[in-house]
Design a protein around this motif. Structure first.
Motif, PDB file in Angstrom:
ATOM      1  N   ALA A  50       0.860  -1.145  -0.038  1.00 23.99           N
ATOM      2  CA  ALA A  50      -0.160   0.103   0.167  1.00 23.99           C
ATOM      3  C   ALA A  50       0.892   1.313  -0.015  1.00 23.99           C
ATOM      4  CB  ALA A  50      -0.933   0.137   1.201  1.00 23.99           C
ATOM      5  N   GLN A  51       1.939   1.180   0.564  1.00 30.65           N
ATOM      6  CA  GLN A  51       2.779   2.472   0.738  1.00 30.65           C
ATOM      7  C   GLN A  51       3.418   2.516  -0.693  1.00 30.65           C
ATOM      8  OE1 GLN A  51       5.577   2.245   3.905  1.00 30.65           O
ATOM      9  NE2 GLN A  51       6.872   4.385   3.180  1.00 30.65           N
ATOM     10  N   TYR A  52       4.002   1.619  -1.068  1.00 30.45           N
ATOM     11  CA  TYR A  52       4.594   1.746  -2.671  1.00 30.45           C
ATOM     12  C   TYR A  52       3.787   2.111  -3.514  1.00 30.45           C
ATOM     13  CZ  TYR A  52       6.510  -0.187  -6.713  1.00 30.45           C
ATOM     14  OH  TYR A  52       7.104  -0.237  -7.957  1.00 30.45           O
ATOM     15  N   MET A  53       2.359   1.547  -3.473  1.00 30.44           N
ATOM     16  CA  MET A  53       1.384   2.143  -4.399  1.00 30.44           C
ATOM     17  C   MET A  53       1.132   3.726  -4.271  1.00 30.44           C
ATOM     18  SD  MET A  53      -2.313   0.327  -5.170  1.00 30.44           S
ATOM     19  CE  MET A  53      -3.485   0.765  -6.150  1.00 30.44           C
ATOM     20  N   THR A  54       1.024   4.172  -3.071  1.00 33.95           N
ATOM     21  CA  THR A  54       0.769   5.441  -2.484  1.00 33.95           C
ATOM     22  C   THR A  54       1.770   6.351  -3.166  1.00 33.95           C
ATOM     23  OG1 THR A  54      -0.148   4.887  -0.512  1.00 33.95           O
ATOM     24  CG2 THR A  54       0.309   7.283  -0.766  1.00 33.95           C
ATOM     25  N   LEU A  55       3.158   5.943  -2.949  1.00 31.32           N
ATOM     26  CA  LEU A  55       4.285   6.654  -3.475  1.00 31.32           C
ATOM     27  C   LEU A  55       4.153   6.751  -4.845  1.00 31.32           C
ATOM     28  CD1 LEU A  55       6.970   5.384  -1.222  1.00 31.32           C
ATOM     29  CD2 LEU A  55       6.268   7.759  -1.371  1.00 31.32           C
ATOM     30  N   CYS A  56       3.948   5.449  -5.630  1.00 34.79           N
ATOM     31  CA  CYS A  56       4.067   5.600  -7.175  1.00 34.79           C
ATOM     32  C   CYS A  56       2.807   6.259  -7.849  1.00 34.79           C
ATOM     33  CB  CYS A  56       3.814   4.048  -7.577  1.00 34.79           C
ATOM     34  SG  CYS A  56       5.302   2.791  -7.365  1.00 34.79           S
ATOM     35  N   HIS A 105       2.997  10.385  -5.214  1.00 39.29           N
ATOM     36  CA  HIS A 105       4.089  11.263  -4.476  1.00 39.29           C
ATOM     37  C   HIS A 105       3.953  12.597  -5.124  1.00 39.29           C
ATOM     38  CE1 HIS A 105       8.315  12.768  -4.619  1.00 39.29           C
ATOM     39  NE2 HIS A 105       8.413  11.901  -3.438  1.00 39.29           N
ATOM     40  N   PRO A 106       4.396  13.657  -4.126  1.00 40.30           N
ATOM     41  CA  PRO A 106       3.769  15.009  -4.609  1.00 40.30           C
ATOM     42  C   PRO A 106       4.566  15.373  -5.881  1.00 40.30           C
ATOM     43  CG  PRO A 106       4.421  14.998  -2.354  1.00 40.30           C
ATOM     44  CD  PRO A 106       4.500  13.511  -2.651  1.00 40.30           C
ATOM     45  N   GLN A 107       5.771  15.013  -5.904  1.00 38.33           N
ATOM     46  CA  GLN A 107       6.587  15.383  -7.312  1.00 38.33           C
ATOM     47  C   GLN A 107       6.570  14.251  -8.398  1.00 38.33           C
ATOM     48  OE1 GLN A 107       8.935  16.054  -4.169  1.00 38.33           O
ATOM     49  NE2 GLN A 107       7.631  17.886  -4.042  1.00 38.33           N
ATOM     50  N   HIS A 108       6.834  13.150  -8.005  1.00 39.88           N
ATOM     51  CA  HIS A 108       7.053  12.188  -9.000  1.00 39.88           C
ATOM     52  C   HIS A 108       6.206  11.123  -9.106  1.00 39.88           C
ATOM     53  CE1 HIS A 108      10.967  13.927  -8.623  1.00 39.88           C
ATOM     54  NE2 HIS A 108      11.107  13.494  -7.496  1.00 39.88           N
ATOM     55  N   GLY A 109       4.697  11.289  -8.562  1.00 44.32           N
ATOM     56  CA  GLY A 109       3.761  10.271  -8.596  1.00 44.32           C
ATOM     57  C   GLY A 109       3.181  10.146 -10.040  1.00 44.32           C
TER      58      GLY A 109
END
Ligand code: SAH
Length: 385
Positions: free
Chosen positions: A25-31, A34-38
């Protein structure tokens, strides 16, 4: 050593090195966010040339019927003078654009509404502002549903829940462990499971899923969004329509997937450059909303829902007097939205409504089969812009 990776992968590797393997879930949120690279933050992934095509991008008929559903639901609410029409995760803004055009035939509804778009991506918000630039109803943007002011509310969300982060657990000899992502000995990102089992996890699962075989995977999402939707529709006297792909009953299975350029790819490769999704567990969604006193309607499959709202009548109206090419386009959109095999979305996608119990039966969710011709054919016509 991590300097050779693109910025998001560098960040993910840094976090794993510092804090240990990362839950899915954390990986999915970042991918994704992510505020710059999502993924959603940096790009517009929709359309024929994009990574995937959603129902509103396939045909104007979809958004138009959703608009009429909202107008009919507003009537079930007793036609309040002010209503917040909220869309969660509006993508390019196409569905709202088509919905607002369709409700031109219900002027008192149009006069009563203020549109609230809930969007996390500045790139897509910009796109939505362009799509709605010409509309003559007030439109506001927010980053989350709880920023939308209280009051009578109709919420719509197409392919939004599948983009919310999903947790996975894997059944091992000593119980369920959270599925995580680690850096393997060969340096690649790799699935693994956390060292300790999740306490009492079995008891939270629906009965048929207890004692699952070793290796089984179970997915779940945080309940916040479903709870917030349930809370809002009960407190503010309203309804929410959620359309997405998924299963009607909670089941074991790995549906975490990556799509780039309309083909499936490895979710652990090139984080942030491909879309990550997982099926929606409609039973879990329904339970969360019911726990707050909301009524749940459906789910019904998308084909049934759209037919009950009159998609066939609308398709005929669009084809009348149109050139042959347009006819073929409408037919193919109809097949895509309601068909079952191949790329057909009719069975895999489902519609569910969560509503204040005072509203009673809602359009498209009738207990008895309805004749599609009961829905008045839409006026207004071609999508502009
Ligand atoms: N409904 C659109 C787009 C679906 S894609 C369509 O059918 O075409 C998912 C949408 O949800 C995108 O607009 C994405 O930017 C947005 N989104 C994803 N996570 C979000 C979050 N946590 N909060 C708000 N919007 C989010």
């Amino acid at each position: 050593m991590t300097d050779d990776y693109p910025p998001l992968e560098t960040e993910i590797r840094r976090r794993i090195a510092a804090a240990g393997p990362m839950p899915v879930a954390q990986y999915m949120t970042l991918c994704l966010t992510h505020p710059q690279h999502g993924y959603y933050i940096t790009r517009d992934p929709f359309g024929a040339k994009g990574d995937f095509v959603t129902a509103p991008e396939i045909s104007q008929m979809f958004g138009e019927l959703i608009g009429l559903w909202c107008a009919a639901t507003w009537r079930c609410m007793g036609s309040p003078e002010n209503v917040r029409l909220v869309e969660l995760g509006p993508g390019r803004g196409t569905m709202m654009q088509d919905a607002l055009r369709a409700v031109n035939i219900v002027p008192d509804f149009r006069k009563a509404l203020v549109v609230h778009m809930v969007e996390i991506s500045p790139t897509l918000e910009k796109r939505q502002r362009q799509a709605l630039a010409g509309v003559d109803v007030p439109v506001e943007w927010h980053q989350s549903l709880d920023e939308v002011p209280d009051g009578p509310i109709i919420i719509v969300a197409n392919e939004f829940i599948d983009a919310l982060p999903v947790h996975q657990a894997v059944m091992c000899v000593d119980g369920w462990h959270e599925r995580v992502i680690r850096i393997a000995d060969n340096g690649l990102l790799q699935f693994a499971h956390s060292r300790d089992p999740i306490p009492l996890f079995d008891q939270m699962l629906p009965r048929p899923l207890r004692n699952a075989p070793i290796g089984a995977i179970f997915e779940w999402r945080a309940d916040q969004v479903a709870l917030e939707i349930g809370r809002r529709v009960v407190r503010s006297h309203g309804a929410a329509l959620i359309i997405d792909y998924g299963h009607t009953e909670s089941a074991a299975g790995d549906t975490f997937q990556a799509v780039g350029r309309q083909t499936f790819t490895n979710p652990l490769q090139s984080p942030g450059t491909v879309d990550l999704t997982a099926h929606v567990d409609f039973q879990a969604l329904a339970h969360a909303a019911q726990a707050l006193g909301a009524d749940v309607h459906g789910p019904v499959d998308q084909a049934t829902f759209l037919r009950r709202l009159g998609i066939e009548t609308r398709a005929e109206a669009l084809k009348k007097g149109a050139p042959l090419a347009k006819n073929a386009e409408v037919n193919s959109a109809l097949t895509r939205l309601t068909g079952e095999g191949g790329t057909g979305m009719g069975k895999l996608f489902k519609a569910i409504a969560v509503a204040d119990p005072k509203l009673g039966e809602l359009p498209g969710f009738e207990k008895e089969p309805v004749e599609t011709t009961r829905t008045p054919p839409l006026l207004g016509s071609k999508r502009t812009g």
